[in-house]
Design a protein around this motif. Sequence first.
Motif, PDB file in Angstrom:
ATOM      1  N   THR A  58      19.021  75.033 -10.168  1.00  0.00           N
ATOM      2  CA  THR A  58      19.507  76.034 -11.123  1.00  0.00           C
ATOM      3  C   THR A  58      18.970  77.405 -10.744  1.00  0.00           C
ATOM      4  OG1 THR A  58      19.564  76.707 -13.461  1.00  0.00           O
ATOM      5  CG2 THR A  58      17.582  75.568 -12.737  1.00  0.00           C
ATOM      6  N   SER A  59      19.776  78.441 -10.997  1.00  0.00           N
ATOM      7  CA  SER A  59      19.282  79.801 -10.789  1.00  0.00           C
ATOM      8  C   SER A  59      18.928  80.413 -12.136  1.00  0.00           C
ATOM      9  CB  SER A  59      20.351  80.659 -10.105  1.00  0.00           C
ATOM     10  OG  SER A  59      20.546  80.158  -8.803  1.00  0.00           O
ATOM     11  N   LEU A  60      17.696  80.896 -12.233  1.00  0.00           N
ATOM     12  CA  LEU A  60      17.189  81.447 -13.492  1.00  0.00           C
ATOM     13  C   LEU A  60      17.331  82.964 -13.514  1.00  0.00           C
ATOM     14  CD1 LEU A  60      15.088  78.917 -13.136  1.00  0.00           C
ATOM     15  CD2 LEU A  60      13.735  80.272 -14.692  1.00  0.00           C
ATOM     16  N   TYR A  61      17.744  83.455 -14.657  1.00  0.00           N
ATOM     17  CA  TYR A  61      17.845  84.907 -14.808  1.00  0.00           C
ATOM     18  C   TYR A  61      16.786  85.447 -15.750  1.00  0.00           C
ATOM     19  CZ  TYR A  61      22.013  84.112 -12.194  1.00  0.00           C
ATOM     20  OH  TYR A  61      22.867  83.730 -11.180  1.00  0.00           O
ATOM     21  N   ASP A  62      16.025  84.539 -16.361  1.00  0.00           N
ATOM     22  CA  ASP A  62      15.060  84.900 -17.382  1.00  0.00           C
ATOM     23  C   ASP A  62      13.826  84.020 -17.175  1.00  0.00           C
ATOM     24  OD1 ASP A  62      14.225  86.255 -19.562  1.00  0.00           O
ATOM     25  OD2 ASP A  62      15.428  85.153 -21.031  1.00  0.00           O
ATOM     26  N   GLY A  63      12.838  84.535 -16.457  1.00  0.00           N
ATOM     27  CA  GLY A  63      11.682  83.714 -16.125  1.00  0.00           C
ATOM     28  C   GLY A  63      10.582  83.821 -17.157  1.00  0.00           C
ATOM     29  N   PRO A  64       9.635  82.869 -17.131  1.00  0.00           N
ATOM     30  CA  PRO A  64       8.488  82.957 -18.033  1.00  0.00           C
ATOM     31  C   PRO A  64       7.482  84.008 -17.545  1.00  0.00           C
ATOM     32  CG  PRO A  64       8.326  80.989 -16.659  1.00  0.00           C
ATOM     33  CD  PRO A  64       9.620  81.657 -16.308  1.00  0.00           C
ATOM     34  N   ALA A  65       6.438  84.238 -18.317  1.00  0.00           N
ATOM     35  CA  ALA A  65       5.431  85.242 -17.971  1.00  0.00           C
ATOM     36  C   ALA A  65       4.889  84.990 -16.562  1.00  0.00           C
ATOM     37  CB  ALA A  65       4.299  85.194 -18.993  1.00  0.00           C
ATOM     38  N   PHE A  67       6.589  85.581 -13.836  1.00  0.00           N
ATOM     39  CA  PHE A  67       7.710  85.403 -12.917  1.00  0.00           C
ATOM     40  C   PHE A  67       8.791  86.462 -13.099  1.00  0.00           C
ATOM     41  CE2 PHE A  67       5.686  81.296 -13.263  1.00  0.00           C
ATOM     42  CZ  PHE A  67       5.685  80.823 -11.960  1.00  0.00           C
ATOM     43  N   GLU A  68       8.530  87.414 -14.002  1.00  0.00           N
ATOM     44  CA  GLU A  68       9.571  88.399 -14.338  1.00  0.00           C
ATOM     45  C   GLU A  68      10.030  89.177 -13.118  1.00  0.00           C
ATOM     46  OE1 GLU A  68       6.495  88.237 -15.632  1.00  0.00           O
ATOM     47  OE2 GLU A  68       6.432  88.986 -17.700  1.00  0.00           O
ATOM     48  N   TYR A  73      15.773  83.680  -9.472  1.00  0.00           N
ATOM     49  CA  TYR A  73      15.344  82.771  -8.405  1.00  0.00           C
ATOM     50  C   TYR A  73      15.902  81.377  -8.688  1.00  0.00           C
ATOM     51  CZ  TYR A  73      11.582  81.945 -11.858  1.00  0.00           C
ATOM     52  OH  TYR A  73      10.875  81.688 -13.002  1.00  0.00           O
ATOM     53  N   VAL A  75      15.374  77.266  -8.869  1.00  0.00           N
ATOM     54  CA  VAL A  75      14.433  76.151  -8.991  1.00  0.00           C
ATOM     55  C   VAL A  75      15.201  74.865  -8.752  1.00  0.00           C
ATOM     56  CG1 VAL A  75      12.987  74.865 -10.617  1.00  0.00           C
ATOM     57  CG2 VAL A  75      12.884  77.344 -10.588  1.00  0.00           C
TER      58      VAL A  75
END
Lengths: 135, 386
Positions: A58-65, A67-68, A73, A75
């Motif tokens: 999956t490609s994330l557009y909203d990472g956790p603290a 990883f902003e 990116y 995963v």
Amino acid sequence: MEIPRHWRIKSQRYGLVGEVCPHCEIKIFPPRDVCPNCGGEAKEEYIFSGRGEVYSFTSLYDGPAGFEETTPYTVALIKLEEGPVVTAQLTDLGDASVEIGMPVEMVTRRIRSDGDERGMLIYGYKFRPLGLGPR
Amino acid sequence: MTEVVIAGIGQVPVGEHWDISMRSLAARAILAARKDANGLKPQALYVGNFLGPMVSHQSNLGTLLAQNAGLEGVEAFTIEAAGASGAGAFRMGYLAVSSGYVDTALVVGVEKYTDMIGPGLEHYIGMGMDYDYELMQGITTASQAALLMQRYLYESKAPREAFAEFSLSAHANGAHNPYAMYRKAIKLETYERAEIVSSPLNMFDIAPYADGAAAVILTRSELVRPSELEKMVRVTGSSVVIDRLSLHDRPDPLAFEAAGLSVEQACRQAGILPKDVDFFELSDAYSIFAVLSLEAAGFAKRGEAWKLAQSGAFRLKGELPISTMGGLKARGNPLAATGVYQVVEAVQQLRGQSGANQVAGARRALVQSLGGPASTAITHVLERCT
């Protein structure tokens, strides 16, 4: 700051060091105190080859603290050739489109930074498409 | 065995309650439940909470919430199982009352999500995963669901738009729930245009996190007057099953094994088959969770729940209504409070108090709450007393 916590698992992060169960010979990653297959105590080190294939991604557009800065990116769940599956980022993708079944290999990359100028930089395993040259 | 009944329910509207503290949210739900139970006095308070210590910097909620709600002389503590915390607290109340150690137990699920803003919040919610081997790789709970959805699309050959029905149906139901965060039906094009959060998952595949509190009062049937027993609901099945915490440790992540086993066990205790229930309050924190839960419970074949959904099977007038008051998607997902909201909504249905969303002739409910991607699955069977 969580220095001991990250230091403690450096051989997993840098070397993909897991375990092989001395009782049933199954390969284990991440390490466990008890073998998930036979219930025996598992303490024997095993270094994984780092080769595997994409099980899902999956490609994330909203990472956790932490990883902003690196979003977006990708995963993935990577099925290692020895059996276990790991959760890790894909890297060095270039124009390659990711697919389930794509062969990948482990490389060491920066995972995240703690933010401020005194913060830790955390390195660890990511996976890249197989065949990009020497690791 | 002792018969455990739900004597009272209470809830506050789910939403972003910037002006209400966690203790006040909990107190409102508790007071509503006590009023509904005609003042029945509890000896125990079991609190379901997940984020309090991280987001509100508040632990020992049992004591704090009991004191603030004026509950003197009760035993009280917190039960935590990520998104299934509220259901865990309900299970604890059930065990306490059915064992005979406690006559009447009060269960409250409370989450105060908006005490913090920013990416730190996503990090805290991610703590329900393996910190070292999942969260530290940059994964979020939404991307965990996305990994499942991607794999599901690959294995089942389902079209991407098949997932829309779960969101549409939940929002249609939420429109008539005065306690829901979103009370508006959505159109297919709204779903199709929604922003991608973690591919292939879009904004409308994700239940919104929110503040909320819900409470129920459990007691034994012999302590209640027969005339009052009529409007009460029995707890006839209760089960908690856990899986391996991380998706990567499961031989078959799409199996949602704990969700399936938990339904099986709760139904066996109730002496029924899953098909004997009139509706199913499931955990649609993500649309893919609804699909996998339905398949795990045996309501659809593996890889086919999306097909049944297209036929309207899971709508209010379908064969198996789900998320009847909007589910997590439209009612909102106040994490640890969610499991108690689900019970409250099921009780409303069984009492015939669900207004426009009433499932005709509802007598028996299946209620399931999940912590993580069915890392913890807690299932209850509830039945009308008369």
